[in-house]
Design a protein around this motif. Structure first.
Motif: not given
Length: 499
Positions: A204-229
């Motif tokens: 549940g801890a915040r790890l960062g946000v989706v970077c532009p390169e990952a957004a391009e590949q995954t479709g998850i918008p850049a800047g989306t919070p990435v939470v520890a699973g």
């Protein structure tokens, strides 16, 4: 309403779900994974994880407006590990959760770290745990190599930078769950340099946000919070909604797995129960039996299980003319061991499947298997009670066995308790719940917040009132007679039955 992305990195596939805070699934998709097995080896290509994740999330988000996506969390198989370079690239294949090639390392791991494993409640590590596999990988590791769990690898790609690992995935790598840090003195003695280990955080801890390169590949918008699973088993527990102390998720599929919530750490002298750490600091004890529905395809090959379930319900189900009474109960009891050896609720490496009584036909054989699995489930709760784990909360049933209405009612009768069925309890949903709870303040022991509305109940099944105590005591006595079930556990089961 916000949309939360949950990703389940399984063994056979990657599954992604886009879920609103009200529990509506706006999109879901899966991509297959390839395993390479050879004797004790079980490997996967980490790059395939990323390609599969990207394909699944892009499809799941196809009809979701980008501005509504509020967070993403990823679960992974427990004990899967690889070596990566400083940039996050894979240096080795991933040694999967059941890879056992590090068997020679286990004795040293338990000799050096046994005092820590004892304090953490599980007493000893197994050959397929991540720490023995890490030692095996480090034998020929290139300079700069560092360990990465399955979720670490993809979270690094999502954020574009180094990330912390979660306590749940780090459990089998030896993390001290009480102090929430690596046991430096143990790992140093084992030859694991402190500088190669990632920071550890709670799920549940915040790890960062989706970077532009990952957004391009995954479709998850850049800047989306990435939470520890967390691990896939804990993710399924979150998806089932077993989040309050005393509540339990019983997953009955090929095998039986129980996971619950306690305020205090459970110590098991047998080492068959071990606990993860919950996002709010409570404990998630659980155990995995080697019994389950996998026996049905082995003992009743080619039979239509839905037809057998209907026939068993007609033969042994509630008597329509006498509410609360049964038309009869199975003539036999099968201990439905899928493979040799039992892991929970007792440790018996030589245990084998057996049948008490004489089934007359396939309907009897089917019912005997179902009854045996329900009795193992009851014995598991009795053993957890012996260890001091509270079990007075909600019991939520998930897994393939819940497709059989007869089996579900039989389990309620054996337990003597109402059981709850959810509309959806996938690990991917659990990760969406975790991401939402992290953002809305529902993971710190406070109010459930938005994520509490994401879990929907399908039905609550009440016991019919049928008395199955005699069958249970007969089953317990046979396990004890064979030397598999210890005297203390058998006595406690009898005492609880007599109350």
């Amino acid at each position: 309403m916000s949309v939360w992305i949950g990703v389940d990195l399984g063994t056979q596939s990657v599954r992604a779900m886009a879920v609103t805070g009200g529990g509506d699934v706006l999109g879901a998709a899966a991509r297959p994974l390839t395993s390479h097995r050879d004797g004790p080896r079980h490997e996967q290509d980490p790059e395939e994880w990323w390609r599969a994740l990207a394909g699944a999330t892009r499809e799941a988000l196809r009809d979701v407006p980008p501005g509504r996506v509020a967070g993403v969390a990823v679960d992974a198989t427990s004990g899967t590990i690889l070596l990566a370079d400083a940039r996050g690239g894979a240096l080795t294949p991933a040694l999967m959760y059941d890879d056992r090639r590090a068997a020679d390392e286990v004795a040293r791991v338990n000799e050096v770290g046994g005092h820590v494993w004892e304090r953490l409640g599980y007493r000893r590590m197994q050959p397929n745990w991540a720490l023995p596999k890490l030692l095996w990988l480090l034998r020929d590791a290139p300079q700069g190599a560092r360990p990465a769990h399955q979720s670490d690898f993809v979270n690094r790609r999502l954020t574009g930078h180094e990330v912390a690992t979660d306590l749940s995935n780090a459990l089998k790598t030896g993390v001290d769950l009480i102090e929430e840090r690596w046991p430096a003195e143990v790992l140093d003695a084992l030859g694991v340099p402190a500088e190669i280990l990632p920071e550890v955080v709670r799920p549940g801890a915040r790890l960062g946000v989706v970077c532009p390169e990952a957004a391009e590949q995954t479709g998850i918008p850049a800047g989306t919070p990435v939470v520890a699973g967390t691990t896939d088993g804990c993710a399924a527990q979150l998806g089932a909604g077993a989040q309050q102390a005393g509540s339990w998720n019983s997953v009955l599929g090929t095998t039986l797995v129980l996971k619950g919530v306690t305020e205090e750490l459970i110590h098991d002298p047998l080492g068959v129960v071990y606990s993860h750490r919950a996002p709010d600091g409570s404990w998630l004890p659980g155990g995995a039996s080697s019994t389950g529905a996998g026996v049905l395809s082995r003992d009743l090959p080619g039979r239509d299980l839905d037809t057998l379930s209907a026939q068993a319900a007609a033969r042994f189900g509630p008597d329509p003319g006498s509410p609360g009474l049964s038309a009869g109960w199975p003539r036999a009891i099968t201990y439905p061991l899928v493979s040799r050896g039992e892991r929970f609720p007792f440790a018996a490496p030589d245990a084998e499947s057996f049948t008490l009584g004489y089934p007359a036909d396939d309907v009897d054989r089917y019912a005997a298997i179902l009854l045996g699995a329900a009795l193992v489930e009851r014995l598991s709760f009795d053993y957890l009670d012996l260890l001091g784990a509270p079990a007075d909360g909600e019991i939520i049933l998930t897994g393939g066995a819940t497709r059989s209405a007869y089996w579900t009612r039989l389990r309620a009768d054996v337990l003597g308790r109402p059981v709850t069925l959810r509309e959806n309890a996938e690990p991917a949903l659990g990760m969406a719940v975790l991401a939402a709870g992290s953002a809305t303040g529902g993971l710190d022991g406070g109010s459930p917040g938005e994520h509490g509305r994401m879990i929907r109940t399908r039905a609550v099944v009440e016991p019919s009132g049928a008395d199955l105590r005699e069958a249970y005591l007969r089953f317990v006595a046979e396990l004890e007679r064979r030397g598999w079930l210890g005297e203390a556990a058998a006595r406690h089961a009898r005492e609880r039955t007599a109350r």
